[in-house]
Design an enzyme around this catalytic site. Structure first.
Site, short mmCIF file in Angstrom:
data_model
loop_
_atom_site.label_atom_id
_atom_site.label_comp_id
_atom_site.label_asym_id
_atom_site.label_seq_id
_atom_site.Cartn_x
_atom_site.Cartn_y
_atom_site.Cartn_z
N GLY A 33 0.70 -1.24 -0.15
CA GLY A 33 -0.21 0.12 0.02
C GLY A 33 0.80 1.37 0.07
O GLY A 33 0.32 2.29 0.30
N HIS A 45 1.43 0.47 -13.65
CA HIS A 45 2.00 -0.67 -13.85
C HIS A 45 3.68 -0.28 -13.77
O HIS A 45 4.14 0.92 -14.33
CB HIS A 45 1.99 -1.10 -15.31
CG HIS A 45 2.69 -2.47 -15.69
ND1 HIS A 45 2.36 -3.54 -15.32
CD2 HIS A 45 3.73 -2.63 -16.51
CE1 HIS A 45 3.21 -4.47 -15.71
NE2 HIS A 45 4.03 -3.90 -16.43
C1 GRF Z 1 3.87 -1.28 -7.38
O1 GRF Z 1 5.14 -1.57 -7.96
C2 GRF Z 1 2.65 -1.14 -8.23
O2 GRF Z 1 3.02 -0.65 -9.57
C3 GRF Z 1 2.53 -2.76 -8.51
O3 GRF Z 1 2.58 -3.28 -7.50
C4 GRF Z 1 3.24 -2.47 -6.68
C5 GRF Z 1 2.57 -2.25 -5.33
O4 GRF Z 1 2.98 -1.43 -4.27
N1 GRF Z 1 1.83 -2.89 -9.54
P1 GRF Z 1 2.26 -0.91 -3.16
O5 GRF Z 1 1.31 -1.65 -2.47
O6 GRF Z 1 1.54 0.45 -3.67
O7 GRF Z 1 3.27 -0.55 -2.14
#
Ligand code: GRF
Length: 206
Positions: free
Chosen positions: A12, A109
């Protein structure tokens, strides 16, 4: 007030980045709901701490936060959600939800699409593939969500130099930093109604 629903599956940090920009006044929106496929996601702990309404997509019963996709869709419509933000959400969005929120669901992404996307390309898998390719740049992409993984029109991208990295983890760190800027900044453009959708491309008014 512009209303966001943020979908999460894990830690998150992007949810927190959005929240921080709201708290410091740069982003004029509210996180109305947080949605996850996992009750144990760290992001859900954060939603609880911040007293943000949350839902867990599950067939389980017995808690009011357990919802099916059908129930969730109704709730998002009832709450007048303006934009659904997939911020590290790992499940495929069912087409009924996509149809109801066409051009109102965005995903971040952690690579420069259209490369290094598609099914199975999430988390460290993405950065490993980028590392293996020996690419010199990576970055983050925000795109609309349609029925196919990582396929919707690209809204915004930001790149980062990775020519000197020694591991996929290092790429991940650099990209995550960019994500935390790009995601709130792009949401801001939606709030300000600066996103223009044409047949082939998405334009952002300055
Ligand atoms: C991020 O790198 C997002 O782009 C990917 O998963 C990760 C999630 O990170 N799809 P977080 O949960 O926001 O720390």
């Amino acid at each position: 007030m512009y209303k966001l629903a943020v979908f999460v599956s894990g830690r998150g940090s992007n949810l927190k980045a959005i929240h921080n920009q709201i708290v410091n006044g740069s982003l004029n929106a509210e996180i109305s709901v947080v949605v996850s496929n996992s009750q144990n996601a760290k992001a859900i702990d954060f939603a609880k701490e911040q007293n943000i309404t949350f839902y867990i997509i599950s067939k389980e019963k017995g808690e009011e936060f357990f919802v099916t996709y059908e129930e969730l869709t109704d709730k998002l419509v009832l709450k007048n959600i303006n934009l659904i933000v997939l911020a590290g959400f790992l499940k495929k969005i069912p087409s009924e939800l996509i149809v109801k929120f066409r051009h109102r669901i965005i995903n971040i992404h952690p690579a420069l699409l259209p490369s290094f996307g598609g099914k199975g390309m999430y988390g460290i898998n993405v950065h490993q593939a980028v590392f293996n390719s020996s690419a010199k740049v990576s970055g983050a992409t925000i795109h609309f969500v349609d029925e196919i993984y990582d396929n919707g029109k690209i809204i915004a991208q930001q790149s980062v130099d990775i020519s000197d990295v020694a591991s996929p983890e290092e790429i991940s760190e650099r990209v995550l930093k960019i994500e935390h800027e790009l995601l709130p900044n792009t949401i801001k453009k939606f709030v300000e109604n600066k996103i223009k959708i044409t047949e082939n491309r998405i334009f952002i008014d300055s």
